[in-house]
Motif scaffolding. Structure first.
Motif, PDB file in Angstrom:
ATOM      1  N   THR A 142      28.217 -15.964 -52.396  1.00 47.88           N
ATOM      2  CA  THR A 142      27.100 -16.851 -52.724  1.00 47.88           C
ATOM      3  C   THR A 142      26.213 -16.122 -53.728  1.00 47.88           C
ATOM      4  O   THR A 142      26.319 -14.906 -53.927  1.00 47.88           O
ATOM      5  CB  THR A 142      26.255 -17.206 -51.483  1.00 47.88           C
ATOM      6  OG1 THR A 142      25.699 -15.989 -50.940  1.00 47.88           O
ATOM      7  CG2 THR A 142      27.092 -17.885 -50.414  1.00 47.88           C
ATOM      8  N   PHE A 170      38.687 -18.964 -59.953  1.00 48.10           N
ATOM      9  CA  PHE A 170      37.558 -18.841 -59.035  1.00 48.10           C
ATOM     10  C   PHE A 170      37.321 -17.353 -58.824  1.00 48.10           C
ATOM     11  O   PHE A 170      38.136 -16.521 -59.216  1.00 48.10           O
ATOM     12  CB  PHE A 170      37.888 -19.511 -57.691  1.00 48.10           C
ATOM     13  CG  PHE A 170      39.135 -18.953 -57.062  1.00 48.10           C
ATOM     14  CD1 PHE A 170      39.078 -17.887 -56.185  1.00 48.10           C
ATOM     15  CD2 PHE A 170      40.387 -19.476 -57.390  1.00 48.10           C
ATOM     16  CE1 PHE A 170      40.247 -17.360 -55.629  1.00 48.10           C
ATOM     17  CE2 PHE A 170      41.550 -18.951 -56.845  1.00 48.10           C
ATOM     18  CZ  PHE A 170      41.477 -17.894 -55.963  1.00 48.10           C
ATOM     19  N   GLN A 204      34.487 -24.937 -52.322  1.00 52.88           N
ATOM     20  CA  GLN A 204      34.260 -25.730 -53.524  1.00 52.88           C
ATOM     21  C   GLN A 204      35.497 -25.848 -54.409  1.00 52.88           C
ATOM     22  O   GLN A 204      35.905 -26.950 -54.761  1.00 52.88           O
ATOM     23  CB  GLN A 204      33.091 -25.129 -54.315  1.00 52.88           C
ATOM     24  CG  GLN A 204      31.786 -25.192 -53.536  1.00 52.88           C
ATOM     25  CD  GLN A 204      30.649 -24.437 -54.203  1.00 52.88           C
ATOM     26  OE1 GLN A 204      30.847 -23.664 -55.129  1.00 52.88           O
ATOM     27  NE2 GLN A 204      29.440 -24.629 -53.703  1.00 52.88           N
ATOM     28  N   TYR A 205      36.081 -24.745 -54.796  1.00 56.97           N
ATOM     29  CA  TYR A 205      37.187 -24.782 -55.761  1.00 56.97           C
ATOM     30  C   TYR A 205      38.381 -25.578 -55.237  1.00 56.97           C
ATOM     31  O   TYR A 205      38.871 -26.495 -55.898  1.00 56.97           O
ATOM     32  CB  TYR A 205      37.613 -23.352 -56.074  1.00 56.97           C
ATOM     33  CG  TYR A 205      38.783 -23.221 -57.039  1.00 56.97           C
ATOM     34  CD1 TYR A 205      38.559 -23.079 -58.406  1.00 56.97           C
ATOM     35  CD2 TYR A 205      40.101 -23.202 -56.579  1.00 56.97           C
ATOM     36  CE1 TYR A 205      39.620 -22.940 -59.298  1.00 56.97           C
ATOM     37  CE2 TYR A 205      41.162 -23.071 -57.459  1.00 56.97           C
ATOM     38  CZ  TYR A 205      40.914 -22.938 -58.816  1.00 56.97           C
ATOM     39  OH  TYR A 205      41.977 -22.804 -59.676  1.00 56.97           O
ATOM     40  N   ARG A 219      30.316 -20.343 -57.656  1.00 51.77           N
ATOM     41  CA  ARG A 219      29.086 -20.962 -57.691  1.00 51.77           C
ATOM     42  C   ARG A 219      29.498 -22.143 -58.493  1.00 51.77           C
ATOM     43  O   ARG A 219      29.449 -22.110 -59.673  1.00 51.77           O
ATOM     44  CB  ARG A 219      28.223 -19.995 -58.342  1.00 51.77           C
ATOM     45  CG  ARG A 219      28.208 -18.829 -57.375  1.00 51.77           C
ATOM     46  CD  ARG A 219      27.543 -17.754 -57.923  1.00 51.77           C
ATOM     47  NE  ARG A 219      28.009 -16.637 -58.262  1.00 51.77           N
ATOM     48  CZ  ARG A 219      28.529 -15.757 -57.600  1.00 51.77           C
ATOM     49  NH1 ARG A 219      28.813 -15.937 -56.497  1.00 51.77           N
ATOM     50  NH2 ARG A 219      28.808 -14.691 -58.028  1.00 51.77           N
ATOM     51  N   PHE A 220      29.841 -23.005 -57.785  1.00 49.91           N
ATOM     52  CA  PHE A 220      30.549 -24.122 -58.402  1.00 49.91           C
ATOM     53  C   PHE A 220      29.647 -24.760 -59.427  1.00 49.91           C
ATOM     54  O   PHE A 220      28.603 -25.233 -59.110  1.00 49.91           O
ATOM     55  CB  PHE A 220      30.925 -25.121 -57.324  1.00 49.91           C
ATOM     56  CG  PHE A 220      31.920 -26.108 -57.784  1.00 49.91           C
ATOM     57  CD1 PHE A 220      33.104 -25.674 -58.322  1.00 49.91           C
ATOM     58  CD2 PHE A 220      31.686 -27.454 -57.664  1.00 49.91           C
ATOM     59  CE1 PHE A 220      34.044 -26.580 -58.713  1.00 49.91           C
ATOM     60  CE2 PHE A 220      32.618 -28.350 -58.050  1.00 49.91           C
ATOM     61  CZ  PHE A 220      33.802 -27.909 -58.567  1.00 49.91           C
ATOM     62  N   ALA A 221      30.077 -24.797 -60.631  1.00 52.60           N
ATOM     63  CA  ALA A 221      29.284 -25.408 -61.697  1.00 52.60           C
ATOM     64  C   ALA A 221      29.185 -26.896 -61.442  1.00 52.60           C
ATOM     65  O   ALA A 221      28.129 -27.437 -61.222  1.00 52.60           O
ATOM     66  CB  ALA A 221      29.912 -25.122 -63.042  1.00 52.60           C
ATOM     67  N   THR A 252      33.943 -21.518 -59.950  1.00 48.86           N
ATOM     68  CA  THR A 252      33.051 -21.185 -58.835  1.00 48.86           C
ATOM     69  C   THR A 252      33.462 -19.865 -58.222  1.00 48.86           C
ATOM     70  O   THR A 252      34.582 -19.399 -58.411  1.00 48.86           O
ATOM     71  CB  THR A 252      33.110 -22.273 -57.732  1.00 48.86           C
ATOM     72  OG1 THR A 252      32.342 -21.857 -56.587  1.00 48.86           O
ATOM     73  CG2 THR A 252      34.536 -22.531 -57.283  1.00 48.86           C
ATOM     74  N   ASP A 253      32.557 -19.255 -57.478  1.00 50.29           N
ATOM     75  CA  ASP A 253      32.902 -18.069 -56.694  1.00 50.29           C
ATOM     76  C   ASP A 253      33.638 -18.456 -55.417  1.00 50.29           C
ATOM     77  O   ASP A 253      34.381 -17.656 -54.860  1.00 50.29           O
ATOM     78  CB  ASP A 253      31.639 -17.308 -56.299  1.00 50.29           C
ATOM     79  CG  ASP A 253      31.060 -16.521 -57.452  1.00 50.29           C
ATOM     80  OD1 ASP A 253      31.538 -16.704 -58.586  1.00 50.29           O
ATOM     81  OD2 ASP A 253      30.125 -15.733 -57.235  1.00 50.29           O
ATOM     82  N   GLN A 254      33.401 -19.669 -54.925  1.00 56.67           N
ATOM     83  CA  GLN A 254      33.813 -20.030 -53.575  1.00 56.67           C
ATOM     84  C   GLN A 254      35.087 -20.861 -53.581  1.00 56.67           C
ATOM     85  O   GLN A 254      35.082 -22.005 -54.037  1.00 56.67           O
ATOM     86  CB  GLN A 254      32.680 -20.787 -52.878  1.00 56.67           C
ATOM     87  CG  GLN A 254      31.401 -19.956 -52.776  1.00 56.67           C
ATOM     88  CD  GLN A 254      30.291 -20.682 -52.064  1.00 56.67           C
ATOM     89  OE1 GLN A 254      30.523 -21.626 -51.323  1.00 56.67           O
ATOM     90  NE2 GLN A 254      29.062 -20.247 -52.273  1.00 56.67           N
TER      91      GLN A 254
END
Length: 438
Positions: free
Chosen positions: A267, A46, A82-83, A5-7, A76-78
């Motif tokens: 997500t 991540f 994102q990461y 959850r990309f900051a 982030t989770d993704q």
């Protein structure tokens, strides 16, 4: 580890403190003398839930070593969405990346193709770690020109996580051996799903299309030359590889039958669904156990369990740690990477969170072989994962694996949530994969 959850680009950066690795089987650089001010090593990672599982390992290190401090930055989770795109920008720009960064298997093809991004860990004595890892795990951390840039963290292995309480509600067996016997094949799995859905209306049988699509894809890739989206010459083969179409057809069938909660993995909504019982099953490589337990929280303890995956196993995921060349403290960063991938640390991470070690000495540790996971109803993690770790076969992943994977899974998710028509999904998948591959 396939990902979570990309900051924001400027997210809070974590730091890790480390003198020399005192771990078993390690050949790290000699101890540094304590500095007037401790060196801070930023470790960027991540992943959902417990992420790379470093919390306890970092706490232990920081309590025992004061000259190098380690702090983790969970971005982030993704990974694909994102990461990795952000990390590529930082690596190309020469600033922004941490001192140590995690890389999912999907990014390793591109990472290997850019030796200019990385510090050479051979300079810090870490080429002596080769015997600690399976040959394929070690070789994936070496560039074509021989630079050692990455050390293996975890590997995949495969199981299927399920909510025992929801199975009981559906009148299905809850014992893991009996549950495993329900689905020797994926067709059997779908039949069980239909039985479940006939009895349970407020939960779906599985989380969404993407997680199980990925499990089936890895199984089928092993039957088709251990390749997925690219052949070993980095040619895109999405529309030519039967593994991709088989996995796509399975995901389509699950969606059409209404067995999915229509949640995209990694997500916020998916994490919340894990906690609230929105779904009863999902594919679980070993690293996913930490994701599930982290997302579900203490309220999920004992409700989740682990069974055999239909189709007989598979290998999804696993990551590496690398030291970007832009780090101002490459020697200390190498010591951190050495410690976090040591046998002792990887064994403790498996015991704490379930991430299966890629370090072969850790795999052979009696504590790993006999490990049980209390969150998952004391499931015998060592028996499920450790005994098969040595036989896992890697699947070739191309330079643009992460980009193509994200494009494909976006289409499959769109098919499940209704934004992409079933009759148009396959062609859009192929077209979007071609665009993503460049």
């Amino acid at each position: 580890m396939t990902n979570k959850r990309f900051a924001a680009a400027g997210a809070v950066v974590a730091v890790l403190a480390t003198t020399v690795s005192c771990s078993s089987g390690s050949t790290s650089a000699p101890k540094t003398s304590a500095a007037a001010q401790p060196v801070t090593i930023r470790v960027q990672t991540f992943g959902g839930g417990s992420n790379f599982g470093y919390k306890n390992a970092i706490t232990r290190w920081n309590a025992e070593h004061k000259d190098i401090q380690i702090k983790e930055e969970h971005l982030t989770d993704q990974f694909e969405q994102q990461y990795w795109p952000q990390m590529i920008q930082w690596l190309q720009a020469g600033n922004g990346a941490g001192d140590v960064i995690g890389i999912d298997e999907g990014g390793m093809g591109l990472a290997k193709a850019h030796p200019e991004w990385w510090a050479d860990l051979k300079q810090y004595g870490l080429d002596g770690r080769k015997a600690d890892f399976p040959a394929w795990k070690w070789e994936n951390g070496v560039t074509a020109d021989g630079k050692l840039f990455g050390l293996g963290t975890d590997i995949g292995g495969m199981s299927l996580c399920y909510r025992a309480d929801l199975f009981k509600k559906a009148g299905l067996p809850t014992d893991r051996e009996k549950v495993s016997a329900l689905w020797p094949t994926w067709d059997d799995f779908i039949k069980v799903g239909q039985q479940f859905q006939a009895k349970v209306k407020d939960s779906r049988f599985t989380d969404g299309t993407n997680t199980l699509y990925q499990v089936v894809l890895y199984q089928e890739a092993a039957k088709n030359g251990n390749v997925m989206y690219f052949d070993t010459s980095n040619n895109l083969i999405v529309d030519k590889n039967p593994a991709v179409k088989t996995a796509f057809d399975f995901a389509t069938k699950m969606s059409k039958l209404g067995l999915t909660a229509k949640l995209r993995n990694f997500t916020d909504e998916w994490a919340a669904g894990t906690q609230k019982g929105a779904f009863a099953t999902l594919g679980c490589p070993s690293w996913m156990l930490g994701v599930v337990s982290g997302n579900a929280g203490e309220g999920g303890k004992g409700k989740w369990d682990v069974a055999a995956v239909p189709g007989g196993g598979g290998n999804w995921g696993g990551s590496w740690l690398a030291v970007p060349k832009q780090s101002k403290h490459p020697k200390e960063a190498a010591q951190v990477a050495d410690y976090l991938t040591s046998a002792q640390t990887e064994a403790s991470i498996f015991s704490d969170f379930g991430n299966m070690p890629s370090n072969v000495k850790a795999q052979q540790d009696p504590a790993v072989q006999s490990a049980k996971n209390e969150f998952f109803n004391s499931a015998p993690m060592g028996d499920i994962f450790a005994k098969s770790a040595a036989s896992l076969q890697p699947v070739f992943l191309g330079v643009k694996q992460a980009q193509v994977k994200n494009a494909i899974e976006s289409v499959i998710q769109g098919m499940d949530d209704g934004s992409v028509g079933y009759d148009k999904a396959w062609q859009q998948l192929v077209d979007d994969a071609v665009k993503a591959a460049g």
